[in-house]
Design an enzyme around this catalytic site. Structure first.
Site, PDB file in Angstrom:
ATOM      1  N   LYS A 232     -30.222   9.832  60.824  1.00 43.51           N
ATOM      2  CA  LYS A 232     -29.127   9.737  61.803  1.00 43.51           C
ATOM      3  C   LYS A 232     -28.560  11.134  62.098  1.00 43.51           C
ATOM      4  CE  LYS A 232     -28.415   5.291  62.685  1.00 43.51           C
ATOM      5  NZ  LYS A 232     -28.725   4.788  64.024  1.00 43.51           N
TER       6      LYS A 232
ATOM      7  N   ARG B 285     -15.724   4.820  50.881  1.00 43.96           N
ATOM      8  CA  ARG B 285     -15.888   5.284  52.261  1.00 43.96           C
ATOM      9  C   ARG B 285     -14.811   4.666  53.117  1.00 43.96           C
ATOM     10  NH1 ARG B 285     -21.617   4.711  54.232  1.00 43.96           N
ATOM     11  NH2 ARG B 285     -21.850   6.777  53.331  1.00 43.96           N
TER      12      ARG B 285
ATOM     13  N   TYR C 117     -31.890   7.090  55.564  1.00 39.95           N
ATOM     14  CA  TYR C 117     -31.298   6.530  56.787  1.00 39.95           C
ATOM     15  C   TYR C 117     -30.232   7.487  57.334  1.00 39.95           C
ATOM     16  CZ  TYR C 117     -28.163   3.380  59.435  1.00 39.95           C
ATOM     17  OH  TYR C 117     -27.343   2.816  60.378  1.00 39.95           O
TER      18      TYR C 117
ATOM     19  N   SER D   1     -24.091   6.928  62.299  1.00 38.02           N
ATOM     20  CA  SER D   1     -23.527   6.103  61.235  1.00 38.02           C
ATOM     21  C   SER D   1     -22.665   6.920  60.279  1.00 38.02           C
ATOM     22  CB  SER D   1     -24.682   5.478  60.457  1.00 38.02           C
ATOM     23  OG  SER D   1     -24.232   4.962  59.244  1.00 38.02           O
TER      24      SER D   1
ATOM     25  N   GLN E  20     -15.927  -0.188  44.186  1.00 37.45           N
ATOM     26  CA  GLN E  20     -16.341   0.643  45.314  1.00 37.45           C
ATOM     27  C   GLN E  20     -15.616   0.175  46.587  1.00 37.45           C
ATOM     28  OE1 GLN E  20     -18.349  -1.578  43.757  1.00 37.45           O
ATOM     29  NE2 GLN E  20     -19.916  -2.417  45.084  1.00 37.45           N
TER      30      GLN E  20
HETATM   31  P1  NAD Z   1     -29.630  -4.477  64.274  1.00 35.90           P
HETATM   32  O1  NAD Z   1     -30.689  -4.262  63.251  1.00 35.90           O
HETATM   33  O2  NAD Z   1     -29.062  -5.828  64.450  1.00 35.90           O
HETATM   34  O3  NAD Z   1     -30.116  -3.943  65.683  1.00 35.90           O
HETATM   35  C1  NAD Z   1     -31.083  -2.968  65.840  1.00 35.90           C
HETATM   36  C2  NAD Z   1     -32.129  -3.519  66.782  1.00 35.90           C
HETATM   37  O4  NAD Z   1     -33.113  -2.516  67.003  1.00 35.90           O
HETATM   38  C3  NAD Z   1     -32.863  -4.739  66.210  1.00 35.90           C
HETATM   39  O5  NAD Z   1     -32.712  -5.854  67.060  1.00 35.90           O
HETATM   40  C4  NAD Z   1     -34.299  -4.283  66.131  1.00 35.90           C
HETATM   41  O6  NAD Z   1     -35.242  -5.304  66.418  1.00 35.90           O
HETATM   42  C5  NAD Z   1     -34.331  -3.181  67.166  1.00 35.90           C
HETATM   43  N1  NAD Z   1     -35.462  -2.293  66.921  1.00 35.90           N
HETATM   44  C6  NAD Z   1     -35.819  -1.727  65.744  1.00 35.90           C
HETATM   45  N2  NAD Z   1     -36.953  -1.044  65.898  1.00 35.90           N
HETATM   46  C7  NAD Z   1     -37.307  -1.179  67.208  1.00 35.90           C
HETATM   47  C8  NAD Z   1     -38.410  -0.709  67.968  1.00 35.90           C
HETATM   48  N3  NAD Z   1     -39.365   0.036  67.410  1.00 35.90           N
HETATM   49  N4  NAD Z   1     -38.462  -1.039  69.267  1.00 35.90           N
HETATM   50  C9  NAD Z   1     -37.514  -1.828  69.849  1.00 35.90           C
HETATM   51  N5  NAD Z   1     -36.452  -2.295  69.174  1.00 35.90           N
HETATM   52  C10 NAD Z   1     -36.364  -1.977  67.861  1.00 35.90           C
HETATM   53  O7  NAD Z   1     -28.464  -3.427  63.919  1.00 35.90           O
HETATM   54  P2  NAD Z   1     -26.995  -3.268  64.494  1.00 35.90           P
HETATM   55  O8  NAD Z   1     -26.073  -3.569  63.387  1.00 35.90           O
HETATM   56  O9  NAD Z   1     -26.852  -3.977  65.781  1.00 35.90           O
HETATM   57  O10 NAD Z   1     -26.949  -1.696  64.711  1.00 35.90           O
HETATM   58  C11 NAD Z   1     -27.164  -1.082  65.973  1.00 35.90           C
HETATM   59  C12 NAD Z   1     -27.135   0.425  65.799  1.00 35.90           C
HETATM   60  O11 NAD Z   1     -25.904   0.844  65.233  1.00 35.90           O
HETATM   61  C13 NAD Z   1     -28.225   0.977  64.891  1.00 35.90           C
HETATM   62  O12 NAD Z   1     -28.711   2.188  65.405  1.00 35.90           O
HETATM   63  C14 NAD Z   1     -27.504   1.232  63.595  1.00 35.90           C
HETATM   64  O13 NAD Z   1     -28.134   2.244  62.840  1.00 35.90           O
HETATM   65  C15 NAD Z   1     -26.136   1.635  64.093  1.00 35.90           C
HETATM   66  N6  NAD Z   1     -25.105   1.392  63.084  1.00 35.90           N
HETATM   67  C16 NAD Z   1     -24.754   0.116  62.788  1.00 35.90           C
HETATM   68  C17 NAD Z   1     -23.791  -0.113  61.831  1.00 35.90           C
HETATM   69  C18 NAD Z   1     -23.347  -1.496  61.485  1.00 35.90           C
HETATM   70  O14 NAD Z   1     -22.490  -1.626  60.632  1.00 35.90           O
HETATM   71  N7  NAD Z   1     -23.896  -2.545  62.071  1.00 35.90           N
HETATM   72  C19 NAD Z   1     -23.185   0.963  61.163  1.00 35.90           C
HETATM   73  C20 NAD Z   1     -23.592   2.250  61.485  1.00 35.90           C
HETATM   74  C21 NAD Z   1     -24.543   2.454  62.469  1.00 35.90           C
END
Ligand code: NAD
Length: 324
Positions: free
Chosen positions: A155, A284, A151, A120, A219
């Site tokens: 990462k 950002r 967080y 991220s 921001q």
């Molecule tokens: P999201 O929360 O919709 O998806 C994450 C999924 O992981 C969820 O469905 C959740 O149920 C699942 N999860 C969490 N803990 C779990 C566990 N113990 N076992 C099984 N499944 C589990 O988030 P997203 O927006 O789809 O993000 C996906 C990835 O991208 C994440 O790693 C997030 O940190 C990264 N990310 C997302 C963004 C963004 O803007 N959406 C930005 C930076 C990084």
């Protein structure tokens, strides 16, 4: 040609469920794993396992059957309302790090050779993001490290973990730093939603012609539409480049201007009321020099195009909820 087999961890989440659809279109056989199914659509996966990836046994199980590539998106996360209050720090760090440790170990044990990891923009140091007009988020600026949230620290640790397994155990890793991905089927209510969905909801719900926006609204951020995020992911995994590399838009906008954009799209006259709230860094923006150099590509769809599609979807959800 043999069908490629992909494992998508976090397949019930926002990016994961879109990714499964994209992989199916590209002809992959897909196994999804998540704590839950997507709230908004039926999975397109060939196989979907509901389970907890903090359980090392489950991780080993889901790696079986000849997986060619793992997409590791599962994380305990949310928007600013979840990450920046401090109340969820222990869970965020413990759960996400455990998932990443388990997945890499299970890959090693089962001989799975290729992985994508979603890091991220939250890993970038706070000290480079104090000026809303000139944030610095080039990949090399990650060190000396100083993320503003646990967080982000998790990462950063996990990026290094994936690259260490690449160095020591011959697992090909591709690491991207996502910058605020948004679009239809993203969380839009309940406290974990990100600002584009939150703005769309607030505007769609507004009865009195005002919406509340956290902070002074000066921001800045950039936001990347889901389709371009997946394009970047696929280009990265099909290249030799490991990253970490930014996958984000470089169209920076202030949060008040984002709110105004949503209001304009909705056609509603909306006044903004800035109120105190959890914020994150002052500014950002994605720096796309490295992705252009390594992949000869960078996102280019204007923000307004994605926000228009997202507003349509969120306002449908608001209408459905009202009708309940
Ligand atoms: P999201 O929360 O919709 O998806 C994450 C999924 O992981 C969820 O469905 C959740 O149920 C699942 N999860 C969490 N803990 C779990 C566990 N113990 N076992 C099984 N499944 C589990 O988030 P997203 O927006 O789809 O993000 C996906 C990835 O991208 C994440 O790693 C997030 O940190 C990264 N990310 C997302 C963004 C963004 O803007 N959406 C930005 C930076 C990084």
């Amino acid at each position: 040609m043999e069908t490629k087999r992909a494992l998508v961890c976090g397949a019930g989440g926002f990016i994961g469920s879109h990714l499964v659809r994209r992989l199916k279109k590209e002809g992959y056989w897909v196994r999804g794993v998540d704590l839950k199914h997507s709230e908004f659509s039926q999975t397109a996966a060939d196989e979907f396992i509901v389970g907890d990836l903090t359980d090392a046994g489950l991780c080993k199980l889901v790696m079986q059957g000849g997986i060619d590539i793992v997409y590791q998106l599962a994380a305990d996360m949310g928007g600013a309302g979840y990450i920046f209050t401090g109340d969820n720090d222990a869970n965020v760090m413990h759960n996400s790090a455990t998932i990443n440790l388990n997945i890499l170990h299970a890959m090693q044990v089962n001989g799975v050779k290729k992985v994508f990891y979603s890091s991220s923009a939250c890993i970038y140091p706070e000290y480079n993001q104090m000026d809303p007009d000139n944030p610095k988020c080039s990949e090399a600026s990650a060190y000396p490290a100083g993320p503003d949230s646990e967080y982000g620290w998790e990462k950063l640790f996990s990026e290094r973990l994936f690259l260490a397994f690449q160095r020591n155990f011959g697992i090909k890793a591709h690491v991207a730093r996502f910058h605020n991905i948004f679009g239809p089927e993203g969380t839009w209510t309940g406290g974990r939603e990100k600002s584009p969905a939150a703005m769309c909801r607030k505007v769609a719900e507004s009865q009195d012609g005002t919406i509340e926006v956290w902070g002074d609204g000066i921001q800045t951020r950039s936001f990347l539409y889901i389709d371009e995020c997946l394009e970047g992911v696929q280009r990265l995994v099909n290249s030799d480049f490991s990253g970490p590399v930014n996958i984000g838009s470089d169209e920076m906008i202030s949060i008040n201007n984002l709110a105004k954009m949503v209001a304009e799209i909705s056609g509603k006259p909306i006044a903004i009321k800035n109120i105190p709230g959890p914020l994150g860094v002052r500014g950002r923006n994605s720096d796309n020099n490295l992705i252009k150099e390594k992949l000869n590509w960078a996102p280019s769809i204007p923000l307004k195009v994605g926000i228009t599609k997202t507003y349509e979807w969120v306002s449908e959800q608001v209408a459905k909820q009202k009708a309940k």
